[in-house]
Design an enzyme around this catalytic site. Sequence first.
Site, short mmCIF file in Angstrom:
data_model
loop_
_atom_site.label_atom_id
_atom_site.label_comp_id
_atom_site.label_asym_id
_atom_site.label_seq_id
_atom_site.Cartn_x
_atom_site.Cartn_y
_atom_site.Cartn_z
N ARG A 230 11.31 -4.41 10.60
CA ARG A 230 10.33 -3.26 10.09
C ARG A 230 10.34 -1.88 11.14
NH1 ARG A 230 5.29 -4.33 8.71
NH2 ARG A 230 5.00 -2.26 8.74
N CYS B 48 1.73 -4.89 8.04
CA CYS B 48 1.26 -6.05 8.80
C CYS B 48 0.11 -6.42 8.54
CB CYS B 48 1.44 -5.84 10.53
SG CYS B 48 3.17 -5.60 10.95
N LYS C 196 8.80 5.24 14.66
CA LYS C 196 8.60 4.74 13.33
C LYS C 196 7.28 5.53 12.81
CE LYS C 196 6.18 0.53 11.57
NZ LYS C 196 4.88 0.95 11.67
N ASN C 197 6.21 5.41 13.57
CA ASN C 197 4.89 5.84 12.92
C ASN C 197 4.97 7.34 12.52
OD1 ASN C 197 4.04 3.26 12.90
ND2 ASN C 197 2.41 3.45 14.47
N ARG D 246 -7.80 -4.25 6.67
CA ARG D 246 -7.42 -3.05 6.84
C ARG D 246 -7.87 -1.81 5.85
NH1 ARG D 246 -1.62 -2.82 9.43
NH2 ARG D 246 -1.99 -0.79 10.46
N ASP E 218 -0.85 -1.37 19.46
CA ASP E 218 0.55 -2.18 19.16
C ASP E 218 1.12 -2.70 20.24
OD1 ASP E 218 0.25 -1.17 16.41
OD2 ASP E 218 1.51 0.57 16.67
C1 UD1 Z 1 -1.73 3.23 12.56
C2 UD1 Z 1 -0.26 2.60 13.11
C3 UD1 Z 1 -0.38 1.39 13.59
C4 UD1 Z 1 -1.38 1.23 14.74
C5 UD1 Z 1 -2.54 1.93 14.25
C6 UD1 Z 1 -3.52 2.23 15.37
C7 UD1 Z 1 1.16 3.75 11.12
C8 UD1 Z 1 1.78 3.57 10.12
N1 UD1 Z 1 0.58 2.59 11.52
O1 UD1 Z 1 -2.02 2.13 11.30
O2 UD1 Z 1 1.15 1.01 14.03
O3 UD1 Z 1 -1.46 -0.01 15.10
O4 UD1 Z 1 -2.53 3.32 13.59
O5 UD1 Z 1 -3.31 2.88 16.30
O6 UD1 Z 1 1.12 4.66 11.82
N2 UD1 Z 1 -9.96 2.02 9.27
C9 UD1 Z 1 -11.10 1.78 8.43
N3 UD1 Z 1 -10.96 2.65 7.42
C10 UD1 Z 1 -9.96 3.65 6.87
C11 UD1 Z 1 -8.75 3.38 7.83
C12 UD1 Z 1 -8.86 2.51 9.23
O7 UD1 Z 1 -12.08 1.28 8.64
O8 UD1 Z 1 -9.98 4.16 6.12
C13 UD1 Z 1 -9.94 0.98 10.50
C14 UD1 Z 1 -9.00 0.06 10.65
O9 UD1 Z 1 -9.34 -1.09 9.97
C15 UD1 Z 1 -8.82 -0.06 12.06
C16 UD1 Z 1 -9.03 1.24 12.60
O10 UD1 Z 1 -9.73 1.89 11.67
O11 UD1 Z 1 -9.95 -1.03 12.73
C17 UD1 Z 1 -7.85 2.09 13.00
O12 UD1 Z 1 -6.80 2.14 11.94
P1 UD1 Z 1 -5.94 2.98 11.85
O13 UD1 Z 1 -5.79 4.21 12.97
O14 UD1 Z 1 -6.21 3.83 10.36
O15 UD1 Z 1 -4.35 2.30 11.63
P2 UD1 Z 1 -3.27 2.42 10.56
O16 UD1 Z 1 -3.25 4.12 10.06
O17 UD1 Z 1 -3.27 1.65 9.48
#
Ligand code: UD1
Length: 429
Positions: free
Chosen positions: A398, A117, A22-23, A122, A306
């Site tokens: 999803r 989610c 998915k990701n 986030r 996850d």
């Molecule tokens: C992606 C995955 C999700 C997985 C997560 C962590 C997808 C579509 N989703 O989510 O399934 O659980 O990685 O492995 O690939 N953060 C910030 N600022 C930012 C971006 C992130 O503070 O601009 C923080 C987030 O709040 C979180 C951490 O960084 O605490 C990791 O988030 P991130 O790796 O970005 O997760 P997603 O890309 O949303």
Amino acid sequence: MDTIVINGGNKLHGKVRISGAKNAAVAILPAALMSTGKISLSNLPDINDVRTLIAILENLGVGIRRRGRNAVELKPARLRGYSPPYELVKKMRASYYLMGSLLARFGRAEVPIPGGCDLGPRPIDQHLKGFAALGVDIEIEHGLIKLKVANKMRGAHIYLDVVSVGATINLMLAAAAAEGRTVLENAAKEPEIVDVANFLNAMGASIKGAGTDVIRIDGVSQFGSAEHIVIPDRIEAGTFMMAAAATGGEVVVEEVIPKHLEAVTAKLREMGAAVAVEPERIWVKRTGKLLPSDLKTFPYPGFPTDLQPLSMALLTAAEGTSIITENVFDGRFRHVDELKRMGAQIKVEGRTAVVEGGLPLSAAPVTATDLRAGAALVVAGLMAEGETVVSEAEHIDRGYEQFEEKLRGLGASIKRVRSRSGIMVRKPY
Ligand code: UD1
């Protein structure tokens, strides 16, 4: 909303084929927008997030031809615009990748703030900080993120303050079309990032170092045709491996990349399950007692966040105390209250959950609060004697292809009940 009804107590037995990741798929589809050629994608998981993205691409003017359940051909040569519709974008978090890919294609993007989610706050500040470093003007108004480049994006040295999968991929997408070299430091290293980089390189990009914490991107001005096979979904594989251990069964997950699952394999062995690894298959069996285990989530190659809700369901069956620490997301314990309805003994203190395992779970009506929490509740339902009803099952759709069908194939007694106008209609098993 649909419900999933499980009659627990059956041990899972058999083989299950794992779908595409998915990701990776949810980033590769937006990335395809950057091409002016023809894109063929296969091993795409047939899940709602992929369907939503295909609908978004279609809305933007991409020619789409489905090739069976898991493949699609895309012709993004003539696009209508750079503003995907709110009604579709709000359904999923990964629609944020449209920012990077539309910037690469048009130097402009107007994308509603994404949904997805609810895992606590986030932010996307790292995505935006990176775009700004590439020379993008950013305005946020009326729930819309407006991105615009005066002339052309310029390569930059970007250090991510937090290790973020989304920011790493989004900046890779945009930087692939920027003038000159971009260096992304403190990049995330997830296998899905490598898959997206491989796809971009197949379209003509020049990206090196994906899978390490320094990624170098030399911008190019055009992206052409490409064929790509999406990597297997390590989270889906981990879900079935945990379900096997949770029910005391024996399951082989097939068509996986075992290297991507090393953290999960190690944890399951620590918990007393037998795990055998072959080149593209992993066999999991549990006959004896489950042992308690302490577990901390981390970015890859650490234990994936996850799979944290699933490991929590599993550890309710381990005799003794397990401590689970969630290091990636702030608010990722919403499944705890639902597991408690089923008799689980769990205490949460900040980012830590203490699971007192060993008492059998009891069937109960519960609610899927998000995608992985939903899967964890289904696994808890498989462990509990009696009938567990998981409502808001759409969360699960999803991210899991044919979840109930695959579980039924392994001997689970599980059924979907489609509800019209909120009234649940029971059907016999
Ligand atoms: C992606 C995955 C999700 C997985 C997560 C962590 C997808 C579509 N989703 O989510 O399934 O659980 O990685 O492995 O690939 N953060 C910030 N600022 C930012 C971006 C992130 O503070 O601009 C923080 C987030 O709040 C979180 C951490 O960084 O605490 C990791 O988030 P991130 O790796 O970005 O997760 P997603 O890309 O949303």
